[in-house]
Scaffold this motif. Structure first.
Motif, PDB file in Angstrom:
ATOM      1  N   PHE A   1       0.863  -1.183   0.000  1.00 53.78           N
ATOM      2  CA  PHE A   1       0.000   0.000   0.000  1.00 53.78           C
ATOM      3  C   PHE A   1       0.898   1.230   0.000  1.00 53.78           C
ATOM      4  O   PHE A   1       1.798   1.339   0.848  1.00 53.78           O
ATOM      5  CB  PHE A   1      -0.902   0.036   1.237  1.00 53.78           C
ATOM      6  N   LYS A   2       0.666   2.147  -0.913  1.00 55.11           N
ATOM      7  CA  LYS A   2       1.452   3.385  -0.972  1.00 55.11           C
ATOM      8  C   LYS A   2       2.955   3.099  -0.975  1.00 55.11           C
ATOM      9  O   LYS A   2       3.725   3.701  -0.238  1.00 55.11           O
ATOM     10  CB  LYS A   2       1.096   4.297   0.206  1.00 55.11           C
TER      11      LYS A   2
ATOM     12  N   SER B   1       1.774  -2.896   4.409  1.00 51.42           N
ATOM     13  CA  SER B   1       0.497  -2.389   4.917  1.00 51.42           C
ATOM     14  C   SER B   1       0.630  -1.969   6.373  1.00 51.42           C
ATOM     15  O   SER B   1       1.503  -2.447   7.110  1.00 51.42           O
ATOM     16  CB  SER B   1      -0.589  -3.468   4.795  1.00 51.42           C
TER      17      SER B   1
ATOM     18  N   HIS C   1       5.331  -1.768  -8.144  1.00 52.46           N
ATOM     19  CA  HIS C   1       5.548  -1.765  -6.694  1.00 52.46           C
ATOM     20  C   HIS C   1       6.622  -2.768  -6.269  1.00 52.46           C
ATOM     21  O   HIS C   1       6.830  -2.967  -5.073  1.00 52.46           O
ATOM     22  CB  HIS C   1       4.249  -2.113  -5.975  1.00 52.46           C
TER      23      HIS C   1
END
Length: 218
Positions: A87-88, A92, A123
């Motif tokens: 995530f981002k 997470s 990613h």
């Protein structure tokens, strides 16, 4: 019998994160068995500990029996497989909360393989730029090969743009983890290793720091 703790932080059922974790654990058990030893796998679904983790960090450090059991599983394992969704551009938040809940030396000198999943290959650097520094800080013995899997990687059987198929990367990482585990002493402790909190392993005896400095003090 070697114990492998699998930390998987997928949020859905089924999840690609759990799928990658299962692939890594199956391959690691097979690699250890091929080297003449046996292994059992204990899976920790971090999603199931979400409320326990929230309480532990917001209610004065109040833990739960389920969270304590998961932490003991990690602290007493001979090896760890840790897989998180990205995530981002990083692990997470729920995955990080579980790692934060571990004792400082729970992973010290423990062989570990890192894995991550995301929708696209953009990613893929999260394994080396986020996960590897985290577990190096924890003192873990991180295997050279980390495994990232994008959605398109699952089921791919051929090389794509010079990248080995997912099954090949999983096999290589599992082999490295098996070698690290079997290089350790019985119970995952090499000679001179330190005690891991919550593992139930006694700290080995040896000379004190003061004894080592005798004759070297001015």
């Amino acid at each position: 019998m070697r114990t492998i703790a699998v930390i998987t932080a997928g949020l859905s059922t089924p999840s690609s994160t759990r799928q990658l974790a299962d692939m890594l654990s199956d391959a690691t058990v097979a690699a250890i068995t091929a080297r003449g030893e046996s292994a059992e796998v204990k899976v920790i679904e971090v999603r199931d500990l979400a409320r326990d983790l929230a309480d532990a960090f917001t209610v004065g450090g109040l833990s739960s029996q389920r969270l304590d059991e998961a932490r003991r599983t990690v602290a007493s394992a001979d090896a760890v497989i840790a897989v998180t969704p990205v995530f981002k551009a990083s692990y997470s938040g729920l995955f990080k909360m579980f790692v934060d809940s571990l004792d400082d030396d729970a992973l010290r000198s423990v062989p570990i393989v890192l894995g991550a999943t995301a929708g696209t290959a953009r990613h893929s650097l999260a394994v080396d730029h986020a996960l590897r520094p985290l577990f190096s800080y924890m003192g873990a013995m991180v295997a050279p090969t980390g495994v990232f899997a994008a959605t398109d990687d699952f089921g791919a059987a051929t090389f794509t743009e010079g990248t080995a198929p997912l099954t090949s990367r999983v096999s290589r990482a599992a082999g490295e983890l098996a070698d690290l585990v079997l290089a350790q002493g019985v119970g995952g402790l090499a000679a001179g290793s330190t005690r891991r909190s919550g593992s139930g392993v006694e700290e080995p005896s040896g000379p004190s720091f003061g004894d080592l400095l005798k004759g070297h003090l001015g």
